[in-house]
Scaffold this active site. Sequence first.
Site, PDB file in Angstrom:
ATOM      1  N   LYS A 225       0.833  -1.207   0.000  1.00 35.30           N
ATOM      2  CA  LYS A 225       0.000   0.000   0.000  1.00 35.30           C
ATOM      3  C   LYS A 225       0.868   1.257   0.000  1.00 35.30           C
ATOM      4  CE  LYS A 225      -2.130  -1.389   3.742  1.00 35.30           C
ATOM      5  NZ  LYS A 225      -1.648  -2.778   3.868  1.00 35.30           N
ATOM      6  N   GLU A 441       3.275 -36.477  14.382  1.00 33.27           N
ATOM      7  CA  GLU A 441       3.512 -35.901  13.053  1.00 33.27           C
ATOM      8  C   GLU A 441       3.227 -36.925  11.959  1.00 33.27           C
ATOM      9  OE1 GLU A 441       3.780 -32.768  12.693  1.00 33.27           O
ATOM     10  OE2 GLU A 441       4.068 -32.413  14.839  1.00 33.27           O
TER      11      GLU A 441
HETATM   12  P1  ADP Z   1       1.933  -1.988   3.325  1.00 31.07           P
HETATM   13  O1  ADP Z   1       2.035  -0.516   3.319  1.00 31.07           O
HETATM   14  O2  ADP Z   1       0.829  -2.518   2.478  1.00 31.07           O
HETATM   15  O3  ADP Z   1       1.912  -2.606   4.681  1.00 31.07           O
HETATM   16  P2  ADP Z   1       4.470  -1.751   2.084  1.00 31.07           P
HETATM   17  O4  ADP Z   1       4.102  -0.954   0.907  1.00 31.07           O
HETATM   18  O5  ADP Z   1       5.112  -1.021   3.205  1.00 31.07           O
HETATM   19  O6  ADP Z   1       3.235  -2.555   2.637  1.00 31.07           O
HETATM   20  O7  ADP Z   1       5.368  -2.946   1.612  1.00 31.07           O
HETATM   21  C1  ADP Z   1       6.468  -3.382   2.325  1.00 31.07           C
HETATM   22  C2  ADP Z   1       7.556  -3.801   1.368  1.00 31.07           C
HETATM   23  O8  ADP Z   1       7.205  -4.984   0.697  1.00 31.07           O
HETATM   24  C3  ADP Z   1       7.790  -2.776   0.310  1.00 31.07           C
HETATM   25  O9  ADP Z   1       8.759  -1.873   0.708  1.00 31.07           O
HETATM   26  C4  ADP Z   1       8.261  -3.582  -0.869  1.00 31.07           C
HETATM   27  O10 ADP Z   1       9.641  -3.737  -0.819  1.00 31.07           O
HETATM   28  C5  ADP Z   1       7.636  -4.932  -0.646  1.00 31.07           C
HETATM   29  N1  ADP Z   1       6.486  -5.101  -1.530  1.00 31.07           N
HETATM   30  C6  ADP Z   1       5.206  -5.239  -1.157  1.00 31.07           C
HETATM   31  N2  ADP Z   1       4.398  -5.406  -2.216  1.00 31.07           N
HETATM   32  C7  ADP Z   1       5.186  -5.362  -3.297  1.00 31.07           C
HETATM   33  C8  ADP Z   1       4.945  -5.458  -4.707  1.00 31.07           C
HETATM   34  N3  ADP Z   1       3.720  -5.654  -5.194  1.00 31.07           N
HETATM   35  N4  ADP Z   1       5.989  -5.360  -5.518  1.00 31.07           N
HETATM   36  C9  ADP Z   1       7.238  -5.162  -5.029  1.00 31.07           C
HETATM   37  N5  ADP Z   1       7.535  -5.062  -3.737  1.00 31.07           N
HETATM   38  C10 ADP Z   1       6.523  -5.159  -2.854  1.00 31.07           C
HETATM   39 ZN    ZN Z   2      -0.189 -31.543  15.429  1.00 28.94          ZN
END
Ligand code: ADP
Ligand code: ZN
Length: 631
Positions: A225, A441
């Site tokens: 996001k 398991e």
């Molecule tokens: P949110 O705000 O939804 O919690 P973030 O935007 O902070 O998530 O995402 C955290 C990290 O995960 C980002 O900095 C990026 O590196 C990685 N990431 C998440 N989604 C993607 C995507 N679609 N493509 C590339 N990297 C992603």
């Molecule tokens: Zn179990």
Amino acid sequence: MNNLKKTLPDGSQSKRSFFWLGLLLLLFLFYFGSYLQPHVPEISYSAFRKQLTEGNVSSVTVQEDKLSGSLKKPMELGSGENKIGIKEFRTILPSFGDPKLLSLLEKNKVTINTKSEERSWFTTLIIGLLPWILIIGFFVWSSKRLQQRMGGLGKGGPFSFGKSKAKLYQRTSSDVTFNDVAGLRNAKKELSEIVDYLKDPSKFRNLGGELPRGILMIGPPGTGKTLMSRAVAGEANVPFYSISGSEFIEMFVGVGASRVRDLFEKAKKDAPTIIFIDELDSIGRVRGTGLGGGHDEREQTLNQILAEMDGFSEHESVVVIAATNRPDVLDPALIRPGRFDRRVVLDRPHKRARKEILEIHTRKTPLAEDVDLEVVAATTVGFSGADIKNLVNEAALLAGRKDKDKVEAEDFELALDKIRLGIEREDYISHEDKEIIAYHEAGHTLMAELLPKADPLKKVSIIPRGRALGATEQLPEEDRYNLSRSYLLDRIAVMLGGRSAEKLVFDDLTSGAGDDLKQATQLARRMVCQWGMSEKLGPVTFRQGETHPFLGREIAQPKDFSEETARIIDEEVRRIVQEMEEKAEKTIHANRQKLDVLAQALVEHETLEKEEVDQLLNSSTGDADERAAAN
Ligand code: ADP
Ligand code: ZN
Ligand code: MG
């Protein structure tokens, strides 16, 4: 207008400082005033007595132990160059008293004046009150300082703690573009419209288009996001103001709202811009809910956001993007048209998107030949973008620790285990316990292998990791978008397989199966209450107070079903779990020999991959199947 507001506090600030400085000076004068009259030279008491007996003193003034007076003809003081003649003098009366002084004065016909020490009421008042005025004044002043600092109005000064430290919001230009965001094609398509608008607002305005105001990014944590919002700013090449919802909520009342005002003001002047409010749910929650009071601050902040968004005029091209993973708890007023009326949903990435995310995050990581990102993508079902980023990082760390110059497939495998199951523990486990865990398991594994709808096995291990004593890992072949009843039932049966095996082999139960039972029961309850999978209750859903009490409105709402229904729900849940337990027990009983083979192999090797399990099961004798047929 704006400038006036800015300079006013500063001007009055320095005036006030002068006022306090003046007061301080006054206090000094009152306290030490008497010492500030040095123009009358002091002489020794015996010098005074000498002048008196010589008849040279014309008058004296006595105030407590101080005596001053004037002489008839000047007396000489000092010696040589510094010699001066004085007519006025002062001296201190000896503390042991001088009984002959009065008669001597009278004899020489000296005029005697006396002065009382009493101060005027005004002086007394000032001296009594001034220190308090100063102390209280200082406190008022410094607390105001602190508030201003928190509210973003403070300017530097001796007691300002530094404006730069208080992160009000950040203004950045973003160098992230859509190329850095993998997958999320739908979201990109929706957002590119906003990008076009921000690039050239006038084009849209001339066409009389209704301008987008607020966009709500919805998605689980780590799905990108924040990243996506930055990418919008980067694509449109406009400044990006970001503030996190939780930062609004700080100690001082009224600060949240003033921050919002400040933020919007700055952004408007900078237009076209993007304002990004992260964690909107921490302020934008339905007003007047939650446990206990104390939500005033949040409500004020929320109201301010609403007011600011309504206050946008036609020509202000400011787009507000907010992110949340709890759209369900947002205040309806936030979502109505004209506010955050556009929703962009960011889902957890599917396999193809996961591969793309892996490609993005391994851009700078040297990969060995044997790494197939396709395979890694397939084994990371349910991972978010952030999880995948973390996986790549862990794998690189593991490779680094082994002094490799490339990350190998093995590193990804180990990193995956670490993330999914936790770190291996070095606990001592008795042989007896080890056997029980192995059978437990093996029970899960056998069920996973034998039930047609169950997720395929990946591997099984009795190495304690994290909180678990052992783990049976299954991996869906494909991402599941939809869960069928038969799949869910098989899943419950697999969960109960561990307990059933223990029961069958040792005729006893251990607490280790507690988590399995909890999960199985939860799943069964959702089948009944959310997915209408119980014949007895039919296609009806029942609210099950799923929301956390602190998170929103659930708490205030009554159950929407009767006690009678509640009883039937419980019955149905129990029936499902019990039926699946029977199924597990029956299946394991019929395949007892396979269970023994698996458990022994586990005690010996501790970890078995799917291929090894398959081999063991195929080579074990068929008498189990005969027994199964007989059953
Ligand atoms: P949110 O705000 O939804 O919690 P973030 O935007 O902070 O998530 O995402 C955290 C990290 O995960 C980002 O900095 C990026 O590196 C990685 N990431 C998440 N989604 C993607 C995507 N679609 N493509 C590339 N990297 C992603
Ligand atoms: Zn179990
Ligand atoms: Mg975020």
